[in-house]
Design a protein around this motif. Structure first.
Motif, PDB file in Angstrom:
ATOM      1  N   ILE A 268       5.716  11.740 -19.714  1.00 56.19           N
ATOM      2  CA  ILE A 268       6.546  10.559 -19.459  1.00 56.19           C
ATOM      3  C   ILE A 268       8.022  10.881 -19.667  1.00 56.19           C
ATOM      4  O   ILE A 268       8.871  10.585 -18.820  1.00 56.19           O
ATOM      5  CB  ILE A 268       6.131   9.397 -20.394  1.00 56.19           C
ATOM      6  CG1 ILE A 268       4.729   8.899 -20.020  1.00 56.19           C
ATOM      7  CG2 ILE A 268       7.139   8.259 -20.315  1.00 56.19           C
ATOM      8  CD1 ILE A 268       4.216   7.805 -20.921  1.00 56.19           C
ATOM      9  N   VAL A 269       8.330  11.529 -20.781  1.00 57.21           N
ATOM     10  CA  VAL A 269       9.730  11.838 -21.103  1.00 57.21           C
ATOM     11  C   VAL A 269      10.341  12.719 -20.012  1.00 57.21           C
ATOM     12  O   VAL A 269      11.439  12.441 -19.514  1.00 57.21           O
ATOM     13  CB  VAL A 269       9.833  12.527 -22.476  1.00 57.21           C
ATOM     14  CG1 VAL A 269      11.222  13.127 -22.671  1.00 57.21           C
ATOM     15  CG2 VAL A 269       9.553  11.516 -23.588  1.00 57.21           C
ATOM     16  N   PHE A 270       9.620  13.740 -19.610  1.00 55.37           N
ATOM     17  CA  PHE A 270      10.181  14.655 -18.614  1.00 55.37           C
ATOM     18  C   PHE A 270      10.343  13.983 -17.245  1.00 55.37           C
ATOM     19  O   PHE A 270      11.334  14.225 -16.552  1.00 55.37           O
ATOM     20  CB  PHE A 270       9.339  15.924 -18.497  1.00 55.37           C
ATOM     21  CG  PHE A 270       9.720  16.936 -19.529  1.00 55.37           C
ATOM     22  CD1 PHE A 270      10.951  17.585 -19.463  1.00 55.37           C
ATOM     23  CD2 PHE A 270       8.880  17.229 -20.584  1.00 55.37           C
ATOM     24  CE1 PHE A 270      11.323  18.504 -20.423  1.00 55.37           C
ATOM     25  CE2 PHE A 270       9.245  18.142 -21.553  1.00 55.37           C
ATOM     26  CZ  PHE A 270      10.471  18.779 -21.472  1.00 55.37           C
ATOM     27  N   SER A 271       9.385  13.141 -16.882  1.00 55.34           N
ATOM     28  CA  SER A 271       9.518  12.458 -15.584  1.00 55.34           C
ATOM     29  C   SER A 271      10.723  11.540 -15.605  1.00 55.34           C
ATOM     30  O   SER A 271      11.520  11.519 -14.668  1.00 55.34           O
ATOM     31  CB  SER A 271       8.280  11.629 -15.249  1.00 55.34           C
ATOM     32  OG  SER A 271       7.135  12.237 -15.746  1.00 55.34           O
ATOM     33  N   LEU A 272      10.877  10.773 -16.687  1.00 56.13           N
ATOM     34  CA  LEU A 272      11.996   9.844 -16.758  1.00 56.13           C
ATOM     35  C   LEU A 272      13.322  10.598 -16.771  1.00 56.13           C
ATOM     36  O   LEU A 272      14.288  10.199 -16.118  1.00 56.13           O
ATOM     37  CB  LEU A 272      11.877   8.958 -17.999  1.00 56.13           C
ATOM     38  CG  LEU A 272      10.858   7.832 -17.876  1.00 56.13           C
ATOM     39  CD1 LEU A 272      10.838   6.987 -19.134  1.00 56.13           C
ATOM     40  CD2 LEU A 272      11.190   6.962 -16.670  1.00 56.13           C
ATOM     41  N   LEU A 273      13.364  11.715 -17.484  1.00 55.54           N
ATOM     42  CA  LEU A 273      14.603  12.487 -17.544  1.00 55.54           C
ATOM     43  C   LEU A 273      14.948  13.058 -16.175  1.00 55.54           C
ATOM     44  O   LEU A 273      16.114  13.129 -15.794  1.00 55.54           O
ATOM     45  CB  LEU A 273      14.490  13.610 -18.574  1.00 55.54           C
ATOM     46  CG  LEU A 273      14.554  13.151 -20.029  1.00 55.54           C
ATOM     47  CD1 LEU A 273      14.518  14.342 -20.962  1.00 55.54           C
ATOM     48  CD2 LEU A 273      15.823  12.339 -20.266  1.00 55.54           C
ATOM     49  N   ALA A 274      13.917  13.463 -15.430  1.00 54.32           N
ATOM     50  CA  ALA A 274      14.165  14.007 -14.092  1.00 54.32           C
ATOM     51  C   ALA A 274      14.844  12.949 -13.225  1.00 54.32           C
ATOM     52  O   ALA A 274      15.791  13.231 -12.500  1.00 54.32           O
ATOM     53  CB  ALA A 274      12.851  14.449 -13.460  1.00 54.32           C
ATOM     54  N   VAL A 275      14.349  11.705 -13.333  1.00 54.16           N
ATOM     55  CA  VAL A 275      14.965  10.617 -12.577  1.00 54.16           C
ATOM     56  C   VAL A 275      16.371  10.333 -13.105  1.00 54.16           C
ATOM     57  O   VAL A 275      17.333  10.229 -12.356  1.00 54.16           O
ATOM     58  CB  VAL A 275      14.105   9.336 -12.677  1.00 54.16           C
ATOM     59  CG1 VAL A 275      14.813   8.173 -12.022  1.00 54.16           C
ATOM     60  CG2 VAL A 275      12.739   9.587 -12.045  1.00 54.16           C
ATOM     61  N   LEU A 276      16.467  10.231 -14.427  1.00 53.18           N
ATOM     62  CA  LEU A 276      17.735   9.862 -15.055  1.00 53.18           C
ATOM     63  C   LEU A 276      18.820  10.900 -14.824  1.00 53.18           C
ATOM     64  O   LEU A 276      19.988  10.564 -14.649  1.00 53.18           O
ATOM     65  CB  LEU A 276      17.539   9.673 -16.557  1.00 53.18           C
ATOM     66  CG  LEU A 276      17.081   8.290 -16.993  1.00 53.18           C
ATOM     67  CD1 LEU A 276      16.972   8.239 -18.502  1.00 53.18           C
ATOM     68  CD2 LEU A 276      18.069   7.249 -16.506  1.00 53.18           C
ATOM     69  N   SER A 277      18.426  12.167 -14.817  1.00 54.15           N
ATOM     70  CA  SER A 277      19.462  13.206 -14.784  1.00 54.15           C
ATOM     71  C   SER A 277      20.243  13.130 -13.474  1.00 54.15           C
ATOM     72  O   SER A 277      21.428  13.434 -13.431  1.00 54.15           O
ATOM     73  CB  SER A 277      18.855  14.588 -14.983  1.00 54.15           C
ATOM     74  OG  SER A 277      18.164  14.973 -13.843  1.00 54.15           O
ATOM     75  N   HIS A 278      19.600  12.667 -12.400  1.00 57.66           N
ATOM     76  CA  HIS A 278      20.297  12.472 -11.139  1.00 57.66           C
ATOM     77  C   HIS A 278      21.420  11.459 -11.331  1.00 57.66           C
ATOM     78  O   HIS A 278      22.567  11.691 -10.959  1.00 57.66           O
ATOM     79  CB  HIS A 278      19.299  11.991 -10.089  1.00 57.66           C
ATOM     80  CG  HIS A 278      19.871  11.924  -8.712  1.00 57.66           C
ATOM     81  ND1 HIS A 278      20.285  13.060  -8.049  1.00 57.66           N
ATOM     82  CD2 HIS A 278      20.110  10.873  -7.909  1.00 57.66           C
ATOM     83  CE1 HIS A 278      20.765  12.692  -6.880  1.00 57.66           C
ATOM     84  NE2 HIS A 278      20.676  11.377  -6.765  1.00 57.66           N
ATOM     85  N   GLU A 279      21.077  10.324 -11.935  1.00 64.67           N
ATOM     86  CA  GLU A 279      22.059   9.291 -12.215  1.00 64.67           C
ATOM     87  C   GLU A 279      23.184   9.833 -13.091  1.00 64.67           C
ATOM     88  O   GLU A 279      24.362   9.579 -12.855  1.00 64.67           O
ATOM     89  CB  GLU A 279      21.391   8.115 -12.945  1.00 64.67           C
ATOM     90  CG  GLU A 279      20.237   7.499 -12.183  1.00 64.67           C
ATOM     91  CD  GLU A 279      20.716   6.734 -10.960  1.00 64.67           C
ATOM     92  OE1 GLU A 279      21.704   6.004 -11.089  1.00 64.67           O
ATOM     93  OE2 GLU A 279      20.115   6.914  -9.881  1.00 64.67           O
ATOM     94  N   MET A 280      22.766  10.577 -14.106  1.00 66.36           N
ATOM     95  CA  MET A 280      23.738  11.100 -15.066  1.00 66.36           C
ATOM     96  C   MET A 280      24.732  12.016 -14.378  1.00 66.36           C
ATOM     97  O   MET A 280      25.914  12.026 -14.692  1.00 66.36           O
ATOM     98  CB  MET A 280      23.013  11.865 -16.180  1.00 66.36           C
ATOM     99  CG  MET A 280      22.216  10.974 -17.100  1.00 66.36           C
ATOM    100  SD  MET A 280      23.258   9.972 -18.160  1.00 66.36           S
ATOM    101  CE  MET A 280      23.114  10.879 -19.689  1.00 66.36           C
ATOM    102  N   MET A 281      24.231  12.804 -13.415  1.00 65.56           N
ATOM    103  CA  MET A 281      25.106  13.723 -12.690  1.00 65.56           C
ATOM    104  C   MET A 281      26.212  12.939 -11.975  1.00 65.56           C
ATOM    105  O   MET A 281      27.364  13.335 -11.982  1.00 65.56           O
ATOM    106  CB  MET A 281      24.315  14.509 -11.646  1.00 65.56           C
ATOM    107  CG  MET A 281      23.390  15.544 -12.240  1.00 65.56           C
ATOM    108  SD  MET A 281      24.239  16.703 -13.308  1.00 65.56           S
ATOM    109  CE  MET A 281      22.959  17.904 -13.538  1.00 65.56           C
ATOM    110  N   ASN A 282      25.814  11.818 -11.391  1.00 65.04           N
ATOM    111  CA  ASN A 282      26.813  10.997 -10.699  1.00 65.04           C
ATOM    112  C   ASN A 282      27.901  10.524 -11.652  1.00 65.04           C
ATOM    113  O   ASN A 282      29.079  10.654 -11.377  1.00 65.04           O
ATOM    114  CB  ASN A 282      26.133   9.769 -10.083  1.00 65.04           C
ATOM    115  CG  ASN A 282      25.384  10.149  -8.823  1.00 65.04           C
ATOM    116  OD1 ASN A 282      25.565  11.260  -8.325  1.00 65.04           O
ATOM    117  ND2 ASN A 282      24.559   9.253  -8.334  1.00 65.04           N
TER     118      ASN A 282
END
Ligand SMILES: Nc1ncnc2c1ncn2[C@@H]1O[C@H](COP(=O)(O)OP(=O)(O)O)[C@@H](O)[C@H]1O
Ligand SMILES: [Mg+2]
Lengths: 361, 222
Positions: free
Chosen positions: A299-313
């Motif tokens: 769960i943590v890794f999946s959410l981070l994968a999604v979040l990291s895209h946002e974070m990059m922006n």
């Protein structure tokens, strides 16, 4: 009770005798059992050798017993996949919330630390201040030994910069005026202490044409305070949700104990100790904890994968180098250990409460 | 092997299980326990295994005063007693082999060490060929014999049987009783509770008779 250890030795002493292998029906008076003292005496001379057999036997049987019970417990979970998965997911969610929070906090902390290294002073000028005063201020700052570099950013430049970075167009014509003040950015020498900078801020604040002085450090400090609080919150959340995990496992084990009442009674009747009877339930708790911990990581890794895209922006917008890093191996290890510990704890508490009526203590 | 000294058992709610029962069963003896339903036969068995504790009096098993036996030692007492019950008390999700192996696993034998003993016990009750079956695949008499194999697999010094032939036909009952006699012949002490008076009389062993919790007769072998 000496009686019973005698019995054990006696049994092991006879492990390889003929009557053992050909069946008890053919045994002679010899097999009258452990309550017969004569027997024990007769075997007494063998005891020295047997003691060793008992020791190796015990370790060997201990290991294979645990392996079997552990495997049986897992098989039971897999035989009932839907219920097991739901329980494990509940545990996984409870695990992943504090871990996610912790990961986010430590990422922002890294960001804060990067700012921390190079404090910057921003002087916001009054609207409509004259060029003469601006030049004076710039000259003042250039002379200050505390300041290494002075950059002036006019309101027009500020608007252009903002438009580019945010991808907007023609802010001024949409607003009808330029909302940005002129800014003088100061980069202090690296030896400057924060006390000196704080004093400088007070001093600059009083100069003519200056609206506001901001030391980046203040933001960093405030951010740090918030992060520390969030970190504590993550720990507290971890504690509360850890308790939840223990309760979930304890309740699941309770249901299992109830459905296996007859089995518990039978095992107790043929001489199973509490520990022996509790073993499958404790393994059940351990499996739930471990599976929950592994699912939490997914769960943590999946959410981070999604979040990291946002974070990059966001990171791109603020023009800073930021890569979202996941939880380290340490965190994952702690999660697994916590899963095992909570599993044992939940199962044992359940056994302690619900064996009372079934098994002598 | 078993000695009762003025033993009484009162259940919560005032039900009398046993009232002032005294007797002595020697090592290597075989005896029947009879009496009407509710006479206290099961209660007497439970006191020996410490499934219940006596309200008054002393129970001695294998030279140990059970009153002095701590709860934590009860499992070790039970490992020396083989028990057979009317409702055979098998684990229905495990094979015949696994059911019989249970007391050995509990006593700390590794599964590989169990095999020989389990097969010997199954051979003795004539079920060696059915070791891989689940109990549901067996007849009532066969299930009872699995219970018997489990009771003897750890070579207990004492066997307690509570209505072991309760719902079996006379011929099967006699077969089961013969098995108990076999064990007794190799020195195991055997106590069998049964309300089947005809069967008990045929076996020609010592008979203890209970009536409303009291021991009213103790007939030696004719
Ligand atoms: N757990 C119990 N609680 C209350 N009364 C009981 C309990 N077990 C047995 N009794 C009572 O004790 C008496 C003897 O019962 P039991 O020993 O089962 O007799 P038997 O096995 O000879 O049929 C009966 O009156 C029964 O109702
Ligand atoms: Mg009864």
């Amino acid at each position: 009770m000496s009686l019973f250890s005698k019995n054990r030795r006696q049994q092991n002493g006879r492990r390889h005798t003929v009557d053992e292998q050909t069946g008890m029906g053919k045994t002679t008076g010899k097999s009258a059992g452990s309550f017969v003292p004569k027997e024990a005496h007769k075997d007494a001379h063998k005891r020295g050798a047997n003691r060793q057999t008992v020791a190796t036997l015990t370790l060997h049987s201990f290991v294979s017993l645990h392996r079997q019970v552990g495997r049986d417990a897992l098989t039971r979970l897999l035989n009932n996949p839907v219920a097991s998965l739901l329980n494990s997911l509940l545990i996984a969610v409870a695990f992943s919330l504090p871990v996610l929070l912790f990961v986010l906090v430590s990422n922002v902390q890294v960001l804060g630390a990067a700012w921390d290294g190079q404090p910057k002073i921003s002087i916001y000028l009054n609207h409509g201040v004259s060029q003469k005063i601006i030049d004076q201020r710039i000259a003042d700052y250039r002379q200050d030994p505390l300041i290494k570099e002075v950059v002036y950013l006019s309101p027009e430049q500020g608007v252009n910069d903002f438009q580019q970075k945010a991808g907007l167009q023609d802010v001024i014509s949409q607003l009808g005026f330029n909302p940005l003040p002129g800014v003088i950015a100061l980069l202090p020498v690296s030896e400057a202490s924060f006390e000196q900078l704080d004093d400088a801020v007070v001093h600059y604040q009083q100069m003519e044409g200056v609206d506001q002085v901001r030391l980046d450090r203040q933001w960093v400090q405030r951010l740090q305070a918030i992060l520390t609080m969030l970190e504590r919150f993550a720990v507290m959340l971890g504690g509360i949700l850890g308790l939840t995990v223990v309760l979930v496992i304890s309740n699941t084990v309770r249901l299992s104990i109830e459905s296996r009442r007859d089995e518990i009674k039978i095992i107790s009747m043929v001489g199973g100790t509490r520990g022996f009877i509790a073993m499958p339930f404790i393994y059940m708790g351990i499996w739930y904890g471990v599976i929950g911990a592994i699912l939490a990581q997914v769960i943590v890794f999946s959410l981070l994968a999604v979040l990291s895209h946002e974070m990059m922006n966001i990171a791109g917008l603020y023009n800073s180098e930021m890569v979202l890093s996941g939880p380290g191996f340490g965190v994952l290890g702690v999660l697994l250990l916590a899963g095992i510990a909570f599993g044992v704890l939940g199962a044992m508490s359940s056994c302690y409460r619900h064996f009372q009526a079934l098994v002598p203590d | 092997m078993i000695r009762f000294d003025g033993v009484s058992k009162r259940y919560p709610g005032g039900h009398v299980g046993l009232e002032q029962v005294s007797f002595h069963l020697e090592r290597g003896e075989i005896a029947f326990l009879t009496g009407h339903s509710g006479a206290g036969k099961s209660t007497l068995m439970k006191l020996i295994m410490l499934l219940e504790r006596a309200s008054a009096g002393q129970v001695w098993v294998g030279g140990h005063n059970l009153r002095a036996l701590k709860n934590s030692r009860i499992p070790y007492l039970r490992r020396n007693i083989g028990v057979v019950f009317q409702d055979h008390q098998l684990l229905f999700d495990r094979t015949v082999f696994e059911n019989v192996a249970l007391p050995l696993l509990i006593a700390g034998y590794s599964p590989s060490d169990c095999a020989g003993r389990v097969r010997a016990a199954l051979d003795m009750v004539g079920l060696l060929s059915k070791e891989k079956l689940l109990p549901v695949a067996l007849s009532g008499g066969e299930q009872q014999r699995v219970g018997l194999a489990r009771a003897v697999v750890n070579r207990p010094a004492l066997i307690l049987a509570d209505e072991p032939t309760g719902n079996l036909d006379p011929q099967l009952s006699t077969e089961i009783m013969k098995l108990f006699e076999n064990f007794n012949q190799v020195g195991v002490t055997v106590l069998i509770a049964s309300h089947d008076l005809a069967l008990v009389a045929r076996m020609r062993h010592r008979i203890l008779t209970l009536d409303h919790g009291r021991l009213v007769a103790d007939q030696e072998v004719q």
